[in-house]
Design a protein around this motif. Structure first.
Motif, PDB file in Angstrom:
ATOM      1  N   ASP A  60       0.844  -1.205   0.000  1.00 30.44           N
ATOM      2  CA  ASP A  60       0.000   0.000   0.000  1.00 30.44           C
ATOM      3  C   ASP A  60       0.873   1.246   0.000  1.00 30.44           C
ATOM      4  OD1 ASP A  60      -2.521  -1.141   0.105  1.00 30.44           O
ATOM      5  OD2 ASP A  60      -2.379  -1.456   2.279  1.00 30.44           O
ATOM      6  N   ASP A  64      -0.760  10.190   2.441  1.00 33.55           N
ATOM      7  CA  ASP A  64      -0.253  11.377   1.736  1.00 33.55           C
ATOM      8  C   ASP A  64       0.423  12.372   2.674  1.00 33.55           C
ATOM      9  OD1 ASP A  64      -1.131  10.523  -0.761  1.00 33.55           O
ATOM     10  OD2 ASP A  64      -3.099  11.481  -0.531  1.00 33.55           O
ATOM     11  N   ARG A  91       2.566  10.298  -6.146  1.00 36.36           N
ATOM     12  CA  ARG A  91       1.991   8.999  -6.482  1.00 36.36           C
ATOM     13  C   ARG A  91       0.477   9.000  -6.383  1.00 36.36           C
ATOM     14  NH1 ARG A  91       6.650   5.540  -5.096  1.00 36.36           N
ATOM     15  NH2 ARG A  91       6.064   3.427  -5.602  1.00 36.36           N
ATOM     16  N   THR A  92      -0.094  10.111  -5.970  1.00 37.67           N
ATOM     17  CA  THR A  92      -1.563  10.252  -5.905  1.00 37.67           C
ATOM     18  C   THR A  92      -1.885  11.682  -6.355  1.00 37.67           C
ATOM     19  OG1 THR A  92      -1.560  11.162  -3.668  1.00 37.67           O
ATOM     20  CG2 THR A  92      -1.721   8.752  -3.843  1.00 37.67           C
ATOM     21  N   THR A  93      -3.166  11.907  -6.701  1.00 37.30           N
ATOM     22  CA  THR A  93      -3.546  13.263  -7.115  1.00 37.30           C
ATOM     23  C   THR A  93      -3.339  14.272  -5.965  1.00 37.30           C
ATOM     24  OG1 THR A  93      -5.056  12.319  -8.710  1.00 37.30           O
ATOM     25  CG2 THR A  93      -5.415  14.631  -8.144  1.00 37.30           C
ATOM     26  N   THR A 177      -2.230  -1.059  -6.853  1.00 35.01           N
ATOM     27  CA  THR A 177      -2.200   0.283  -6.246  1.00 35.01           C
ATOM     28  C   THR A 177      -1.767   1.310  -7.289  1.00 35.01           C
ATOM     29  OG1 THR A 177      -1.624  -0.702  -4.110  1.00 35.01           O
ATOM     30  CG2 THR A 177      -1.186   1.640  -4.345  1.00 35.01           C
ATOM     31  N   GLU A 180      -4.619   2.031  -9.735  1.00 39.21           N
ATOM     32  CA  GLU A 180      -5.742   2.762  -9.139  1.00 39.21           C
ATOM     33  C   GLU A 180      -5.358   4.194  -8.752  1.00 39.21           C
ATOM     34  OE1 GLU A 180      -7.211   1.022  -5.488  1.00 39.21           O
ATOM     35  OE2 GLU A 180      -8.344   2.870  -5.095  1.00 39.21           O
ATOM     36  N   LYS A 181      -4.209   4.334  -8.082  1.00 33.36           N
ATOM     37  CA  LYS A 181      -3.928   5.637  -7.447  1.00 33.36           C
ATOM     38  C   LYS A 181      -2.930   6.501  -8.211  1.00 33.36           C
ATOM     39  CE  LYS A 181      -5.429   4.395  -2.944  1.00 33.36           C
ATOM     40  NZ  LYS A 181      -5.012   3.525  -1.850  1.00 33.36           N
ATOM     41  N   THR A 182      -1.989   5.869  -8.935  1.00 30.70           N
ATOM     42  CA  THR A 182      -0.918   6.671  -9.553  1.00 30.70           C
ATOM     43  C   THR A 182      -1.166   6.932 -11.037  1.00 30.70           C
ATOM     44  OG1 THR A 182       0.602   5.679  -7.953  1.00 30.70           O
ATOM     45  CG2 THR A 182       1.606   6.842  -9.792  1.00 30.70           C
TER      46      THR A 182
END
Ligand code: AP5
Length: 226
Positions: A60, A64, A91-93, A177, A180-182
């Motif tokens: 995971d 953030d 790695r995420t918005t 992951t 989906e997230k990056t």
């Protein structure tokens, strides 16, 4: 081009660390790899390391707010004044938005996001054979980039180990992951016209050449625009 604020983006095992080390040698800019920073914190058993370990072991992302603080501090440092190379962040918005906000405060922006792209099957092949040096995090592969002496880092002579999160079940979770997230960050940066796509399936030296050419072209375009 006055400063180079670079982001390396791509799935696990795409070669960000391998290429990041080489760009670091070429460009002499500070190189901040969040995975390396977190693994060092885990080894040193700091509070950051204790928080990060359970997320990392499960494939995971760490929260953030934990990682944004680490990068914000790095970007405030004098060494990052003329530019930097980020590997593994954002790695995420929300992380990308936090990076924009931090750079905005400093009157700066991301110069380019270098997307090193490879498919899931290749990721599984690569991470299955990856060996990482205990001391400096230097990266090898038993077939594609072998060390001169088996089990020993060419650069600092320390032992080469298999990373805890390179077990097959954790690699599958890390890939999920990423998707989906990056992956949404590809569109995020494409819309801002800073995304450069690099085919990461080629051998490491070819990928390095394409990256060097991409950066040289960017410099030419920036000079012409002045
Ligand atoms: P991190 O260490 O950043 O892992 P990653 O992004 O999954 O990337 P890797 O280090 O696995 O791969 P790489 O792209 O660097 O490839 P490499 O060059 O090693 O993060 C680990 C964890 O920390 C995350 O899962 C998360 O928990 C946490 N974390 C980190 N940043 C975070 C953030 N911002 N937010 C939240 N959590 C965060 O290459 C792989 C292998 O392939 C090597 O063996 C190499 O020799 C070989 N190879 C490289 N290039 C080639 C090539 N062209 N051809 C053949 N083989 C190649």
């Amino acid at each position: 081009m006055s400063e180079l604020n670079l982001v390396l983006l791509g799935p696990p095992g795409s070669g960000k660390g391998t290429q990041g080390e080489r760009l670091n040698e070429d460009l002499r800019l500070p190189y901040y790899a969040t995975g390396d920073i977190l693994r060092a914190a885990v080894r040193e058993e700091t509070e950051l390391g204790r928080t990060a370990k359970r997320y990392m072991d499960a494939g995971d992302l760490v929260p953030d707010e934990v990682i944004v603080g680490v990068i914000a501090e790095a970007l405030d440092s004098a060494e990052a004044r003329d530019g930097f190379i980020l590997d593994g962040f954002p790695r995420t918005t929300p992380q990308a938005e936090a990076l924009d906000a931090k750079l905005g405060e400093l009157g700066r922006s991301v110069t380019a996001v270098l997307l090193i792209d490879v498919d899931d099957e290749e990721v599984v092949r690569r991470l299955g054979g990856r060996r990482t040096c205990e001391e400096g995090g230097h990266v090898f592969h038993v077939d594609f980039n072998p060390p001169r002496q088996e089990g020993v880092c060419d650069i600092d002579g320390s032992p080469l180990l298999v990373r805890d999160d390179d077990k097959p079940e954790v690699v599958r979770k890390r890939l999920a992951t990423y998707h989906e997230k990056t992956e949404p960050l590809i569109d995020y940066y494409d819309h801002r016209s800073v995304l450069r796509r690099i085919d990461g399936a080629a051998p490491p030296d070819e990928v390095t050449e394409v990256l060097r050419r991409t950066l040289a072209t960017m410099r030419l375009e920036a000079d012409e625009a002045v």
